[in-house]
Design a protein around this motif. Structure first.
Motif, PDB file in Angstrom:
ATOM      1  N   GLY A  52       0.827  -1.207   0.000  1.00 39.45           N
ATOM      2  CA  GLY A  52       0.000   0.000   0.000  1.00 39.45           C
ATOM      3  C   GLY A  52       0.859   1.253   0.000  1.00 39.45           C
ATOM      4  O   GLY A  52       1.968   1.271  -0.554  1.00 39.45           O
ATOM      5  N   ASP A  64       0.651  -8.444  -1.571  1.00 45.44           N
ATOM      6  CA  ASP A  64      -0.578  -7.667  -1.398  1.00 45.44           C
ATOM      7  C   ASP A  64      -1.780  -8.474  -1.872  1.00 45.44           C
ATOM      8  O   ASP A  64      -1.699  -9.241  -2.840  1.00 45.44           O
ATOM      9  CB  ASP A  64      -0.534  -6.333  -2.153  1.00 45.44           C
ATOM     10  N   GLY A  71      -1.727  -1.564   7.012  1.00 48.48           N
ATOM     11  CA  GLY A  71      -2.634  -0.451   7.314  1.00 48.48           C
ATOM     12  C   GLY A  71      -3.284  -0.598   8.688  1.00 48.48           C
ATOM     13  O   GLY A  71      -3.264  -1.664   9.309  1.00 48.48           O
ATOM     14  N   ASP A 104       3.230   1.842   8.964  1.00 47.02           N
ATOM     15  CA  ASP A 104       2.047   2.363   8.269  1.00 47.02           C
ATOM     16  C   ASP A 104       1.322   3.286   9.245  1.00 47.02           C
ATOM     17  O   ASP A 104       1.867   3.609  10.314  1.00 47.02           O
ATOM     18  CB  ASP A 104       1.144   1.222   7.756  1.00 47.02           C
TER      19      ASP A 104
HETATM   20  C1  LIG Z   1     -11.754   6.799   1.113  1.00 44.14           C
HETATM   21  C2  LIG Z   1     -10.508   7.399   1.687  1.00 44.14           C
HETATM   22  C3  LIG Z   1     -10.263   8.767   1.534  1.00 44.14           C
HETATM   23  C4  LIG Z   1      -9.095   9.329   2.063  1.00 44.14           C
HETATM   24  N1  LIG Z   1      -8.793  10.631   1.774  1.00 44.14           N
HETATM   25  C5  LIG Z   1      -7.566  11.125   2.106  1.00 44.14           C
HETATM   26  C6  LIG Z   1      -7.144  12.399   1.640  1.00 44.14           C
HETATM   27  O1  LIG Z   1      -7.827  13.083   0.888  1.00 44.14           O
HETATM   28  N2  LIG Z   1      -5.923  12.843   2.032  1.00 44.14           N
HETATM   29  C7  LIG Z   1      -5.111  12.111   2.865  1.00 44.14           C
HETATM   30  O2  LIG Z   1      -4.041  12.602   3.224  1.00 44.14           O
HETATM   31  N3  LIG Z   1      -5.485  10.894   3.297  1.00 44.14           N
HETATM   32  C8  LIG Z   1      -6.672  10.367   2.903  1.00 44.14           C
HETATM   33  N4  LIG Z   1      -7.025   9.098   3.276  1.00 44.14           N
HETATM   34  C9  LIG Z   1      -6.120   8.352   4.175  1.00 44.14           C
HETATM   35  C10 LIG Z   1      -4.868   7.790   3.514  1.00 44.14           C
HETATM   36  O3  LIG Z   1      -5.102   7.465   2.163  1.00 44.14           O
HETATM   37  C11 LIG Z   1      -4.455   6.535   4.305  1.00 44.14           C
HETATM   38  O4  LIG Z   1      -4.303   6.891   5.655  1.00 44.14           O
HETATM   39  C12 LIG Z   1      -3.133   5.964   3.824  1.00 44.14           C
HETATM   40  O5  LIG Z   1      -3.174   5.737   2.445  1.00 44.14           O
HETATM   41  C13 LIG Z   1      -2.878   4.654   4.589  1.00 44.14           C
HETATM   42  O6  LIG Z   1      -1.651   4.100   4.188  1.00 44.14           O
HETATM   43  P1  LIG Z   1      -1.176   2.727   4.822  1.00 44.14           P
HETATM   44  O7  LIG Z   1       0.117   2.407   4.193  1.00 44.14           O
HETATM   45  O8  LIG Z   1      -1.249   2.826   6.296  1.00 44.14           O
HETATM   46  O9  LIG Z   1      -2.286   1.650   4.403  1.00 44.14           O
HETATM   47  P2  LIG Z   1      -2.849   1.281   2.948  1.00 44.14           P
HETATM   48  O10 LIG Z   1      -2.409   2.272   1.939  1.00 44.14           O
HETATM   49  O11 LIG Z   1      -4.297   1.033   3.095  1.00 44.14           O
HETATM   50  O12 LIG Z   1      -2.083  -0.079   2.579  1.00 44.14           O
HETATM   51  C14 LIG Z   1      -2.349  -1.326   3.154  1.00 44.14           C
HETATM   52  C15 LIG Z   1      -2.125  -2.378   2.072  1.00 44.14           C
HETATM   53  O13 LIG Z   1      -2.044  -3.645   2.692  1.00 44.14           O
HETATM   54  C16 LIG Z   1      -2.792  -4.584   1.950  1.00 44.14           C
HETATM   55  N5  LIG Z   1      -3.189  -5.635   2.884  1.00 44.14           N
HETATM   56  C17 LIG Z   1      -3.866  -5.486   4.037  1.00 44.14           C
HETATM   57  N6  LIG Z   1      -3.981  -6.668   4.673  1.00 44.14           N
HETATM   58  C18 LIG Z   1      -3.360  -7.583   3.906  1.00 44.14           C
HETATM   59  C19 LIG Z   1      -3.140  -8.962   4.041  1.00 44.14           C
HETATM   60  N7  LIG Z   1      -3.538  -9.657   5.110  1.00 44.14           N
HETATM   61  N8  LIG Z   1      -2.483  -9.605   3.034  1.00 44.14           N
HETATM   62  C20 LIG Z   1      -2.045  -8.937   1.938  1.00 44.14           C
HETATM   63  N9  LIG Z   1      -2.213  -7.603   1.778  1.00 44.14           N
HETATM   64  C21 LIG Z   1      -2.859  -6.938   2.753  1.00 44.14           C
HETATM   65  C22 LIG Z   1      -3.930  -3.784   1.361  1.00 44.14           C
HETATM   66  O14 LIG Z   1      -4.483  -4.420   0.230  1.00 44.14           O
HETATM   67  C23 LIG Z   1      -3.253  -2.452   1.060  1.00 44.14           C
HETATM   68  O15 LIG Z   1      -2.722  -2.429  -0.249  1.00 44.14           O
HETATM   69  C24 LIG Z   1      -8.184   8.510   2.789  1.00 44.14           C
HETATM   70  C25 LIG Z   1      -8.426   7.142   2.946  1.00 44.14           C
HETATM   71  C26 LIG Z   1      -9.568   6.572   2.370  1.00 44.14           C
HETATM   72  C27 LIG Z   1      -9.789   5.087   2.515  1.00 44.14           C
END
Ligand SMILES: Cc1cc2nc3c(=O)[nH]c(=O)nc-3n(C[C@H](O)[C@H](O)[C@H](O)COP(=O)(O)OP(=O)(O)OC[C@H]3O[C@@H](n4cnc5c(N)ncnc54)[C@H](O)[C@@H]3O)c2cc1C
Length: 617
Positions: A20, A41, A296, A583
């Motif tokens: 992600g 992923d 995430g 994350d």
């Molecule tokens: C609808 C929405 C609108 C948003 N709007 C904004 C905005 O305008 N501006 C802003 O700054 N932030 C925004 N955010 C928040 C921001 O996008 C997220 O906080 C950030 O992208 C999270 O990053 P991450 O790396 O923590 O998780 P993610 O980017 O969610 O990555 C997690 C990854 O792990 C994978 N995964 C999870 N569990 C497993 C598993 N068991 N096996 C294999 N793969 C797995 C998932 O498929 C995903 O690809 C928004 C979020 C959403 C959902």
């Protein structure tokens, strides 16, 4: 082509769970060394260039079907929902999450912002380390972005300040820019802000907590193409995909981390493999260096719990052997609350609703996007600000005193954990100081976010993000099945204050809409309707309408061990030799801005830490 079998037979130095936002940042930086890096992923790479992901504004309208969206679409969204919320009359709150390479950055609303200096300095306090504060993060905010200065100011005579320019990076991977398309209402909203006594500032992103940016806010859109810039195209472009030492397995759900049995009773248990499932078949891949969990905020605690790391009571109830007792796993969930209000605008006022109500405008804008990457379909930034609770209250003549007393009584009457006590001291300090924004009003030149939209009617939506809630939720497994969704309980409204503060901010939205010159463009109060007037009416509205803006954090919290933290200041899970979580789940406390830029910065910083700790070159 990478297959589950070929991945399982590779010996990795590093395996990243989740490709992600954070995961692909790590994959890019770590595979620039000679380390053999694997990424797993559950989602896929959007190779087809699907407009649903790539078109910034209302992609459904772009492809001629306004009902089409990535939200709730199983090709891109895990489609989670909360458990019924006891303080919101049992309502279930949808929790979209990206299930695609790039994760939630592929489906977010593209706002690109940082919080206030003090908010990141609070992180350093909770982890008691100089590693984490605004100044140590600033180089990484800059490293992540390729910023293009605003060219189209809300108020024409203001120019980008030297402070704004100096705080931005111009050689990073995420393309950021400011909106170039203006709806009729944008400037009027900015002027109404000023008329309410909030000056426009040129400097929203250098740690200054209070801002009504003159240029709008930045967004993660590529100014050349007009398309969404997210973790997959940004950090996993063709040159990175061509690296021999980076192997990305798509469509595989990680079920757990496997541990070296000879280390199980030691002070530092060691991961030696990652197990994953593809189409019902279980595989595992060996790892000699580190496992980085980047699934995430909603999924990283699940991966840890399925691996035997968590609260023994919860693990045993799900039939999972306990490897490490960590009662903090899955606790301390924090989020930003969302309230949405709608107003009808007068005939002839241009809003983005014209994309669905005016065929000539739609055709014009489709052509503009397709040919030049410009126009209404690139609209992402908004007229917005960051206001203190005192700012809202002064504007609406609300007496905050009784509400703040109520919050203090609530705090005094609870048996707080050491962590919550420390967090609430920091939050109260920011709240009382009156110079840290607690909520963000935002104007969107479109409607229909709530309520029933009348045909051929154009709206503006005013939304409120409440940024610093006191309530704490949790996310846990209730089954050993890796394909089962975790139980997500944000516990919204556990502190009455949170809903009261959201109410004060939401009442202010109506005040904003009723201030000149924007008031001249609005013909009707739509949601909530005009008969919502008393505080009691507004409280009821808030309870019925509050949701999430999808910024959950904190479920694998970085904090000192004494405070009950799960990861240390190098993001390593306490009690493990080689497992880090990187994350949004590690964020120790809320920041008053959308969080994607912070996620990228944390992952950029973590990459440097890992390269140093493992001596990679
Ligand atoms: C609808 C929405 C609108 C948003 N709007 C904004 C905005 O305008 N501006 C802003 O700054 N932030 C925004 N955010 C928040 C921001 O996008 C997220 O906080 C950030 O992208 C999270 O990053 P991450 O790396 O923590 O998780 P993610 O980017 O969610 O990555 C997690 C990854 O792990 C994978 N995964 C999870 N569990 C497993 C598993 N068991 N096996 C294999 N793969 C797995 C998932 O498929 C995903 O690809 C928004 C979020 C959403 C959902």
């Amino acid at each position: 082509k990478v297959t589950p079998e070929s991945f399982a037979s590779t010996n990795f130095d590093i395996i990243i769970v989740g490709g992600g936002t954070a995961g692909l940042t790590l994959a890019n930086r770590l595979s620039a060394t000679s380390a053999k890096v694997g990424v797993i992923d559950a989602g896929h790479y959007n190779t087809s260039g699907d407009p649903l992901l790539d078109v910034p504004f209302n992609p459904g309208a772009f492809i001629g079907d306004p009902t089409q969206t990535f939200i709730g679409n199983p090709a891109y969204d895990w489609g989670f929902a909360s458990v019924p919320q006891s303080n919101l009359d049992g309502r279930v709150i949808p929790y979209p999450r990206g299930k695609v390479l790039g994760g939630s950055s592929a489906i977010n609303n593209l706002a690109w912002q940082r919080g206030a200096e003090k908010e990141y300095d609070n992180w350093g306090t909770l982890i008691n380390s100089d590693e984490w504060n605004f100044n140590t993060l600033l180089p990484y905010f800059k490293k992540a972005e390729n910023w293009t200065a605003p060219t189209n100011m809300l108020i024409d005579n203001l120019q980008p300040s030297p402070e704004l320019v100096a705080a931005q990076g111009t050689s990073g991977h995420v393309q950021t820019r400011y909106n170039t398309f203006r709806a009729d209402v944008d400037v009027a909203f900015a002027e109404a802000f000023e008329n309410l006594g909030f000056p426009l500032t040129p400097d929203p992103d250098s740690g200054n907590p209070m801002f009504i940016p003159q240029a709008g806010i930045a967004d993660s859109v590529d100014i050349q193409t007009g398309k969404r810039s997210y973790a997959a195209p940004a950090y996993y472009g063709p040159d990175v995909r061509a690296r021999d030492n980076l192997v990305v397995l798509e469509g595989a759900v990680v079920s757990r981390i496997l541990w070296d049995p000879t280390t199980l009773n030691s002070d530092a248990v060691k991961a030696n493999a990652v197990e994953y499932i593809v189409d019902g078949t279980t595989f595992s891949a060996n790892v000699t260096g580190e496992v980085l969990v980047s699934a995430g905020t909603l999924k990283s605690p699940q991966v840890l719990e399925l691996s035997g790391v968590g609260n023994p009571d919860i693990l045993k109830a799900a039939g999972i052997d306990v490897t490490l007792n960590h009662t903090g796993v899955g606790e301390n969930m924090m989020d930003h609350l969302l309230l949405v209000t709608d107003f009808v605008v007068k005939d002839g006022v241009l809003t983005l609703d014209w994309l669905t109500t005016n065929e000539t405008f739609l055709a014009e804008q489709q052509a503009l996007f397709a040919n030049e990457g410009q126009g209404a379909f690139t609209y992402a930034s908004r007229v917005t600000g960051s206001l203190t609770m005192q700012g809202f209250a002064n504007s609406t003549a609300e007496d905050l005193g009784p509400l703040l007393d109520g919050l203090q009584n609530d705090l005094d009457s609870r048996n707080l954990t050491a962590l919550h006590s420390a967090q609430y001291d920091l939050l109260k300090n920011m709240l009382d100081s009156g110079n840290i924004g607690f909520a963000t009003p935002i104007a969107l030149p479109r409607g229909g976010a709530t309520g029933v939209v009348e045909p051929n009617t154009n709206y503006v939506t005013l939304a409120l993000f409440y940024m610093h809630e006191f309530s704490r939720g949790n996310i846990h497994i209730n089954s050993s099945d890796p394909n089962a969704a975790p139980l997500i309980d944000p516990n919204f409204g556990d502190f009455k204050w949170d809903l009261q503060a959201a109410r004060v901010g939401t009442q202010w939205l109506r005040k904003w809409a009723q201030t000149e010159p924007i008031s001249d463009m609005i013909s009707e109060l739509h949601v909530p309707p005009a008969n919502v007037t008393s505080d009691e009416d507004w409280d009821a509205f808030v309870k019925s309408a509050v949701g999430t803006i999808s910024h959950p954090i904190g479920t694998v919290i970085m904090a000192t061990r004494e405070l009950g933290g799960v990861v240390d200041d190098r993001l390593k899970v306490y009690g493990t030799d080689n497992v880090r979580v990187i994350d949004a789940s590690v964020f120790p406390l809320t920041v008053g801005a959308p969080i994607q830029q912070s996620v990228y910065a944390v992952a950029e910083k973590a990459s440097d830490m890992i390269i140093a700790d493992l001596n990679l070159s």
